[in-house]
Design a protein around this motif. Sequence first.
Motif, PDB file in Angstrom:
ATOM      1  N   THR A   1     -13.751  14.629  -9.831  1.00  0.00           N
ATOM      2  CA  THR A   1     -13.138  13.442 -10.400  1.00  0.00           C
ATOM      3  C   THR A   1     -14.028  13.019 -11.555  1.00  0.00           C
ATOM      4  O   THR A   1     -15.250  12.926 -11.388  1.00  0.00           O
ATOM      5  N   ILE A   2     -13.440  12.770 -12.705  1.00  0.00           N
ATOM      6  CA  ILE A   2     -14.207  12.434 -13.903  1.00  0.00           C
ATOM      7  C   ILE A   2     -13.876  11.012 -14.316  1.00  0.00           C
ATOM      8  O   ILE A   2     -12.708  10.663 -14.491  1.00  0.00           O
ATOM      9  N   LYS A   3     -14.938  10.187 -14.459  1.00  0.00           N
ATOM     10  CA  LYS A   3     -14.778   8.789 -14.847  1.00  0.00           C
ATOM     11  C   LYS A   3     -15.547   8.536 -16.142  1.00  0.00           C
ATOM     12  O   LYS A   3     -16.552   9.183 -16.411  1.00  0.00           O
ATOM     13  N   ARG A   4     -15.052   7.573 -16.908  1.00  0.00           N
ATOM     14  CA  ARG A   4     -15.678   7.209 -18.182  1.00  0.00           C
ATOM     15  C   ARG A   4     -15.786   5.693 -18.272  1.00  0.00           C
ATOM     16  O   ARG A   4     -14.868   4.976 -17.888  1.00  0.00           O
ATOM     17  N   SER A   5     -16.885   5.221 -18.797  1.00  0.00           N
ATOM     18  CA  SER A   5     -17.081   3.789 -19.000  1.00  0.00           C
ATOM     19  C   SER A   5     -16.323   3.367 -20.257  1.00  0.00           C
ATOM     20  O   SER A   5     -16.541   3.913 -21.332  1.00  0.00           O
ATOM     21  N   GLU A   6     -15.409   2.395 -20.084  1.00  0.00           N
ATOM     22  CA  GLU A   6     -14.596   1.932 -21.206  1.00  0.00           C
ATOM     23  C   GLU A   6     -14.595   0.413 -21.269  1.00  0.00           C
ATOM     24  O   GLU A   6     -14.723  -0.268 -20.253  1.00  0.00           O
ATOM     25  N   GLU A   7     -14.418  -0.081 -22.468  1.00  0.00           N
ATOM     26  CA  GLU A   7     -14.388  -1.526 -22.688  1.00  0.00           C
ATOM     27  C   GLU A   7     -13.035  -2.091 -22.268  1.00  0.00           C
ATOM     28  O   GLU A   7     -12.001  -1.463 -22.436  1.00  0.00           O
ATOM     29  N   TYR A   8     -13.062  -3.307 -21.722  1.00  0.00           N
ATOM     30  CA  TYR A   8     -11.827  -4.011 -21.382  1.00  0.00           C
ATOM     31  C   TYR A   8     -12.041  -5.498 -21.634  1.00  0.00           C
ATOM     32  O   TYR A   8     -13.164  -5.961 -21.815  1.00  0.00           O
ATOM     33  N   THR A   9     -10.964  -6.249 -21.666  1.00  0.00           N
ATOM     34  CA  THR A   9     -11.034  -7.685 -21.886  1.00  0.00           C
ATOM     35  C   THR A   9     -10.865  -8.403 -20.552  1.00  0.00           C
ATOM     36  O   THR A   9      -9.881  -8.203 -19.839  1.00  0.00           O
TER      37      THR A   9
ATOM     38  N   VAL B   1     -13.422   3.992 -15.632  1.00  0.00           N
ATOM     39  CA  VAL B   1     -12.004   4.328 -15.567  1.00  0.00           C
ATOM     40  C   VAL B   1     -11.886   5.807 -15.212  1.00  0.00           C
ATOM     41  O   VAL B   1     -12.533   6.655 -15.832  1.00  0.00           O
ATOM     42  N   VAL B   2     -11.066   6.121 -14.204  1.00  0.00           N
ATOM     43  CA  VAL B   2     -10.845   7.523 -13.828  1.00  0.00           C
ATOM     44  C   VAL B   2     -10.003   8.182 -14.912  1.00  0.00           C
ATOM     45  O   VAL B   2      -8.906   7.744 -15.221  1.00  0.00           O
ATOM     46  N   LYS B   3     -10.538   9.255 -15.496  1.00  0.00           N
ATOM     47  CA  LYS B   3      -9.834  10.006 -16.542  1.00  0.00           C
ATOM     48  C   LYS B   3      -9.082  11.205 -15.959  1.00  0.00           C
ATOM     49  O   LYS B   3      -7.985  11.522 -16.398  1.00  0.00           O
ATOM     50  N   TYR B   4      -9.707  11.890 -15.006  1.00  0.00           N
ATOM     51  CA  TYR B   4      -9.095  13.084 -14.408  1.00  0.00           C
ATOM     52  C   TYR B   4      -9.447  13.129 -12.919  1.00  0.00           C
ATOM     53  O   TYR B   4     -10.536  12.746 -12.521  1.00  0.00           O
ATOM     54  N   THR B   5      -8.506  13.614 -12.117  1.00  0.00           N
ATOM     55  CA  THR B   5      -8.759  13.838 -10.694  1.00  0.00           C
ATOM     56  C   THR B   5      -8.395  15.276 -10.344  1.00  0.00           C
ATOM     57  O   THR B   5      -7.621  15.928 -11.039  1.00  0.00           O
ATOM     58  N   ASN B   6      -8.953  15.756  -9.262  1.00  0.00           N
ATOM     59  CA  ASN B   6      -8.691  17.119  -8.754  1.00  0.00           C
ATOM     60  C   ASN B   6      -8.874  18.187  -9.828  1.00  0.00           C
ATOM     61  O   ASN B   6      -8.045  19.100  -9.960  1.00  0.00           O
ATOM     62  N   VAL B   7      -9.967  18.092 -10.570  1.00  0.00           N
ATOM     63  CA  VAL B   7     -10.267  19.071 -11.615  1.00  0.00           C
ATOM     64  C   VAL B   7     -10.969  20.261 -10.970  1.00  0.00           C
ATOM     65  O   VAL B   7     -12.072  20.111 -10.425  1.00  0.00           O
TER      66      VAL B   7
ATOM     67  N   ASP C   1     -20.345  10.637 -19.076  1.00  0.00           N
ATOM     68  CA  ASP C   1     -19.268  10.555 -18.094  1.00  0.00           C
ATOM     69  C   ASP C   1     -19.841  10.701 -16.688  1.00  0.00           C
ATOM     70  O   ASP C   1     -20.837  11.394 -16.477  1.00  0.00           O
ATOM     71  N   SER C   2     -19.199  10.075 -15.727  1.00  0.00           N
ATOM     72  CA  SER C   2     -19.571  10.204 -14.331  1.00  0.00           C
ATOM     73  C   SER C   2     -18.656  11.247 -13.700  1.00  0.00           C
ATOM     74  O   SER C   2     -17.437  11.189 -13.874  1.00  0.00           O
ATOM     75  N   VAL C   3     -19.248  12.203 -12.991  1.00  0.00           N
ATOM     76  CA  VAL C   3     -18.483  13.277 -12.363  1.00  0.00           C
ATOM     77  C   VAL C   3     -18.807  13.286 -10.875  1.00  0.00           C
ATOM     78  O   VAL C   3     -19.969  13.350 -10.497  1.00  0.00           O
ATOM     79  N   ILE C   4     -17.781  13.219 -10.053  1.00  0.00           N
ATOM     80  CA  ILE C   4     -17.963  13.245  -8.604  1.00  0.00           C
ATOM     81  C   ILE C   4     -17.414  14.562  -8.083  1.00  0.00           C
ATOM     82  O   ILE C   4     -16.238  14.875  -8.260  1.00  0.00           O
ATOM     83  N   VAL C   5     -18.299  15.352  -7.446  1.00  0.00           N
ATOM     84  CA  VAL C   5     -17.918  16.637  -6.867  1.00  0.00           C
ATOM     85  C   VAL C   5     -18.307  16.615  -5.400  1.00  0.00           C
ATOM     86  O   VAL C   5     -19.479  16.417  -5.069  1.00  0.00           O
TER      87      VAL C   5
ATOM     88  N   PHE D   1     -22.610  12.770 -10.183  1.00  0.00           N
ATOM     89  CA  PHE D   1     -23.469  13.326 -11.225  1.00  0.00           C
ATOM     90  C   PHE D   1     -23.178  12.596 -12.525  1.00  0.00           C
ATOM     91  O   PHE D   1     -22.146  11.957 -12.675  1.00  0.00           O
ATOM     92  N   GLU D   2     -24.074  12.748 -13.479  1.00  0.00           N
ATOM     93  CA  GLU D   2     -23.863  12.204 -14.814  1.00  0.00           C
ATOM     94  C   GLU D   2     -23.861  13.357 -15.803  1.00  0.00           C
ATOM     95  O   GLU D   2     -24.719  14.228 -15.745  1.00  0.00           O
ATOM     96  N   SER D   3     -22.876  13.367 -16.683  1.00  0.00           N
ATOM     97  CA  SER D   3     -22.821  14.370 -17.744  1.00  0.00           C
ATOM     98  C   SER D   3     -23.976  14.094 -18.690  1.00  0.00           C
ATOM     99  O   SER D   3     -24.044  13.041 -19.309  1.00  0.00           O
ATOM    100  N   ALA D   4     -24.906  15.033 -18.792  1.00  0.00           N
ATOM    101  CA  ALA D   4     -26.140  14.796 -19.522  1.00  0.00           C
ATOM    102  C   ALA D   4     -25.978  14.930 -21.035  1.00  0.00           C
ATOM    103  O   ALA D   4     -26.613  14.218 -21.790  1.00  0.00           O
ATOM    104  N   LYS D   5     -25.148  15.834 -21.473  1.00  0.00           N
ATOM    105  CA  LYS D   5     -24.992  16.099 -22.897  1.00  0.00           C
ATOM    106  C   LYS D   5     -23.544  16.456 -23.191  1.00  0.00           C
ATOM    107  O   LYS D   5     -22.734  16.617 -22.299  1.00  0.00           O
ATOM    108  N   GLU D   6     -23.239  16.593 -24.467  1.00  0.00           N
ATOM    109  CA  GLU D   6     -21.901  17.052 -24.845  1.00  0.00           C
ATOM    110  C   GLU D   6     -21.686  18.450 -24.262  1.00  0.00           C
ATOM    111  O   GLU D   6     -22.609  19.258 -24.219  1.00  0.00           O
TER     112      GLU D   6
END
Length: 121
Positions: free
Chosen positions: A23-31, A42-48, A89-93, A98-103
């Motif tokens: 599951t891949i999550k990304r920190s995004e701005e909101y109001t 915010v969850v970007k992708y699941t079951n990858v 990005d935050s990645v849960i396996v 885990f944290e995505s360290a680089k591009e």
Amino acid sequence: MDIRKLMSKAKAAAEFMYNKTATIKRSEEYTKMNGANGMDWVVKYTNVPCRLSSTGMQSVNNTSQGEANVIQYDLKMFLSSEYELKAGDSVIVDGVEFESAKEPFVYISHQEVLMKRKGYA
């Protein structure tokens, strides 16, 4: 034969080895309701489909003692090039975060993402 066509055929072989899901999550701005800006995951992708690999002997010595036993090691994650990952990005396996360290390194057949695992034992 064009190298791109040849490499795209390797995609199915690479994806055959994916034995985990992420599951891949990304920190995004909101109001906020009061009008202020905030950040939230915010969850970007699941079951990858993906595969994890150790990046060396680091996994043997992955804890340090202090006030708390800190778990820290690096991994490489392989997944389809169809997903857009960004540094931070935050990645849960399998329940482990885990944290995505680089591009990521993106190829025609797959992409490789360096990951950092940090936690406490």
